[in-house]
Design an enzyme around this catalytic site. Structure first.
Site: not given
Length: 224
Positions: A11, A174
């Site tokens: 990400d 995350d």
């Protein structure tokens, strides 16, 4: 215990890049232009992680859930997009340890890709401006496919690109969106502790491991 992966996808926002300073600036200028008060960086930190559309809506109603007036949204969206086009990377920065972590992963021969819900028109300039675009063999943005995280399609697309089975693949993220996408795709998932997860501790989402800096991935992969 992690299984040594063949490839790793990451990400971007909240994992590699703290993009909130630019997003908060654009959000507050947009709000002021439609006659609403600024919300501030602290609130924007709680709202990011699900794409620009959700961020704009949350800012307009000053809440994580709910929908703004349709006409107001249609007025605000182009203002935000124009602002963000000019402010994609002016205030954003890499988190500590990101560059070092990427250098180590490449030195070990890992094939790397990135997956984000951010549109390609913002993703590619951001990675380029911050000097990390060339680490990734594929960049899958929020508009690359019809679906985006937490749907597993982006991750499975990456596995197909690398000709790698999902069980030999690792996602680094995350947020709970990253965990859900990885679980649905059959990927392993490692999360950074500092990212954008709407104020919730990412450990509550039970990823396979949590690290405080990307350089710490060395310890996880050396142990496999």
């Amino acid at each position: 215990m992690l299984k040594k992966p063949t490839m790793i996808v990451m990400d971007i926002d909240g994992t590699l890049v703290d993009s909130v300073p630019d997003l908060a600036y654009c959000t507050d200028v947009m709000l002021n232009q439609v006659g609403l008060p600024s919300r501030g960086e602290e609130k924007v930190r709680q709202w990011v992680g699900n794409g620009v559309e959700r961020l704009i809506k949350r800012a307009l109603i000053d809440d994580l859930e709910g929908e703004p007036d349709k006409d107001l949204y249609q007025k605000a969206e182009p203002i935000f997009l124009d602002l963000y086009q000019e402010n994609t990377s002016k205030r954003s920065h890499l988190y500590p340890g990101v560059k070092e972590g990427l250098i180590w992963l490449k030195s070990q021969g890992y094939r790397l890709g990135s997956i984000t819900n951010k549109a390609a028109q913002f993703t590619h300039p951001l990675l380029q401006d911050l000097g990390i675009k060339d680490y990734f063999e594929i960049v899958i943005s929020g508009d690359t496919l019809p679906q985006k995280k937490p749907h597993p399609a982006q991750l499975l697309h990456a596995a197909q690109f690398f000709n790698t089975a999902p069980e030999n693949s690792l996602m680094v993220g995350d947020s709970i969106s990253d965990v859900k996408a990885a679980r649905a795709a059959g990927f392993q998932i490692v999360c950074l502790s500092y990212g954008y997860n709407h104020g919730q501790d990412i450990r509550d989402s039970r990823p396979d491991a949590v690290i405080d800096s990307l350089v710490e991935i060395q310890n996880l992969l050396h142990a496999t």
